[in-house]
Every structure is written in C-alpha cells, then in structure tokens.
Write an enzyme that holds these catalytic residues in place. Structure first.
Site, short mmCIF file in Angstrom:
data_model
loop_
_atom_site.label_atom_id
_atom_site.label_comp_id
_atom_site.label_asym_id
_atom_site.label_seq_id
_atom_site.Cartn_x
_atom_site.Cartn_y
_atom_site.Cartn_z
N ASP A 92 0.84 -1.19 0.00
CA ASP A 92 0.00 0.00 0.00
C ASP A 92 0.88 1.25 0.00
O ASP A 92 1.76 1.38 0.85
CB ASP A 92 -0.90 0.02 1.24
CG ASP A 92 -1.84 -1.17 1.30
OD1 ASP A 92 -2.11 -1.76 0.23
OD2 ASP A 92 -2.30 -1.50 2.41
N ASP A 140 -8.48 -9.17 9.14
CA ASP A 140 -7.46 -10.18 8.87
C ASP A 140 -6.83 -10.67 10.17
O ASP A 140 -6.56 -11.87 10.33
CB ASP A 140 -6.37 -9.60 7.96
CG ASP A 140 -6.92 -9.08 6.64
OD1 ASP A 140 -8.00 -9.54 6.23
OD2 ASP A 140 -6.28 -8.20 6.03
#
Length: 314
Positions: A12, A257
C-alpha cells in the site's frame, strides 16, 4: 495443525494531500480532468489479505504456508514474512508483473483518490494446490481469502477434489461475483467468514436463506466491529463473543485479517469456536490500536493462547 492461506499479497502506498480535491475540480471541465496533487507524506505498508492473515498466524507461533502470487519486487517483503514465521515457499513469482499495489491519496476532508493494480495477483489462477502444497498429507486447512476471483474459484474446486477442508473468506470480492460463483465459494466450507454487510450481500447473491447457508457450511463467523462476533451452526444456538474494548483506534485496516488469524490459531489448538473467536478479538484489537496491518503487538494474544482453558470450554 498446518494451515495454508491463499489470497492476495500487496503493498500500500498511502499519500496525504493537505488541500481539498474539490477546490481543484472545475464543474465545466469534469469530462476531461487532468490533475496533479503535491503530497506531503508517503507511507509504504505491507498488505494483502493472505499475507496479513499469515503474518498473524506466524506471530502466534504457527508456521502457515502462504500460497499467492507476487512480483520480482517481493524479495524484501518475503524476508519480512519469513522472519515472522511464514513459509513463503509456495509463493509464485511473476516474470513480468509487479506485486499488487494500492495507491491512495487522502485530502484534508478525508476524501480519497485511489488506484488498485492487481499485477501479479492475476497469475494466482495459475497456481495448482496439489503442486504448491505437496505433500498434501501435511495440510489440515486451506483458507480461501480474497484474491483474483478465478484463483478463488479454482482453489475452492481443488480443495473439494483433493478432500482438503477449507475456510471461505470471500470478503470484498463478493461485489465482483455472480450468484453461482458465490455459491461455489461457500458450499462445503468448514468455516465461513463475513462481516455484517457481507453476510447480507452473500444471502442476496446466493439466493439462499440463512438456514440454507448453515446447511452448507460448518461454522459461519460474522464480525460486527465493536459489537463483537456471532457464531452460527445448523441446529445449534447462535453464540455471541464480545469485542475486546479499546481506547485507541489508530487504523482499522487489517483488523478483520487479524481476527481471522487469531481465530484460526485457536482452532489450530483445537479450541471450541467461541474461545477461538475470543482470541481473534484480542488480536483484532491489537491491530486496531496500531497503524499498519503487520506491526501490532501480539503479546496479549500470545498470552491468551498459552493461558489455561476457562472452566467449561473444553
């Protein structure tokens, strides 16, 4: 218990623009926008759902197998994951594409302009589980996390054919799936992960009732943010597991996650699902309190993992 995690690997690139995008938009020129923003900050973070889950499992003492596709630029990320207990041996390295990348600029109003480059992730559909996971006798569970949709469908079909138990985690890819594809990803899963919104979307896509979904999966785990987690099974009462409170919400990215990693670590210890979900909530809160998906302090979850079982849970 050996867990293989399939899904995305990504980096990212997050930038901050101190102004407001809307101040640069001309109403009579919106059909030919050409803008450039000078960003003040850049953060490069490791990410990808499969990599995040595998990292969390490694942090809790397991050695998960990461089954995914990355580019030649994966070397440094690979070292990081290996140093944190992840077996990256099955990762496919693309000869022509970079690792998937999310590039996002956020302005002063928290508006965002973002682009996702799938890159090497598109080659995940070429990964054959029978080869990547050999010998199969060592694998107890395969997690089908968000990925190239064709890869998700292939890996689910392979699990059924190979007799490998699997966990279905379609998450954000549900929006890209047809009804038949959604049904294919869910049917026969030992565990099904969704959040509250995804649960509703799944029901709409599959055209199944909640009872029909429960007839097709082992345990349906639905996260509700600060309201905790619900566990559902066919012919069993619904269970609710409270979230772990926090006073610091630094970054919600990757919290789901982390929950999955904690839950699966508990399952690997042969815990009841409710106790495993409690561990997932501990790790999720650690992730929420930290900027970045793989930089949280897992010590509280590690202590919970080693603590004696509460009376009546085993």
């Amino acid at each position: 218990m050996r867990i293989a995690v399939t899904g995305s690997i990504a980096t990212d690139h997050l930038m901050t623009y101190p102004g407001r995008f809307v101040d640069q938009l001309l109403p009579d020129q919106l059909d030919r926008v050409s803008l450039s923003f000078l960003a003040d900050d850049l953060e490069v973070r490791r990410g990808g759902v499969a990599a995040n889950i595998a990292f969390g499992l490694g942090a809790l003492g397991l050695t998960p197998l990461l089954v995914a596709a990355a580019g030649a630029d994966f070397a440094e990320y690979d070292e990081w994951l290996r140093a944190h207990g992840v077996d990256t041996g099955p990762v496919r390295i693309s000869a022509t594409r970079h690792t998937a990348r999310f590039v996002c600029t956020t302005d002063a109003d928290q508006n965002q302009l973002a682009t996702f480059y799938s890159g090497a992730m598109s080659e995940a559909r070429e990964i054959e589980l029978a080869t990547a996971l050999a010998p199969l006798a060592d694998i107890d569970l395969v997690v089908i996390a968000p990925n190239d949709p064709e890869a998700m469908l292939r890996h689910t079909k392979e699990c059924r054919g190979l007799g490998l138990p699997f966990a279905a985690d379609p998450s954000q890819q549900l929006a890209r799936l047809s009804g038949s594809q959604a049904r294919s990803l869910v049917d026969g899963a030992r565990y099904l992960f969704t959040n509250e919104y995804e649960a509703s979307l799944l029901l709409r896509l599959t055209e199944w009732s909640r009872a029909e979904v429960l007839d097709r999966v082992g345990t349906w785990i639905t996260t509700h943010g600060a309201d905790g987690v619900t566990l559902e099974r066919a012919d069993a009462p619904q269970e609710h597991v409270p979230a772990v409170p926090t006073t610091t919400e630094a970054d919600p990215t990757g919290v789901g996650d982390a929950f999955r990693a904690g839950f699966l670590a508990g399952i690997a210890r042969e815990w009841p699902a409710a106790r495993a979900a409690g561990l997932g909530c501990v790790l999720a809160t650690a992730a929420l309190e930290t900027v970045g998906t793989q930089h949280y302090d897992a010590s509280a979850a590690q202590r919970a993992l080693l603590a004696p079982a509460p009376a009546g849970t085993v």
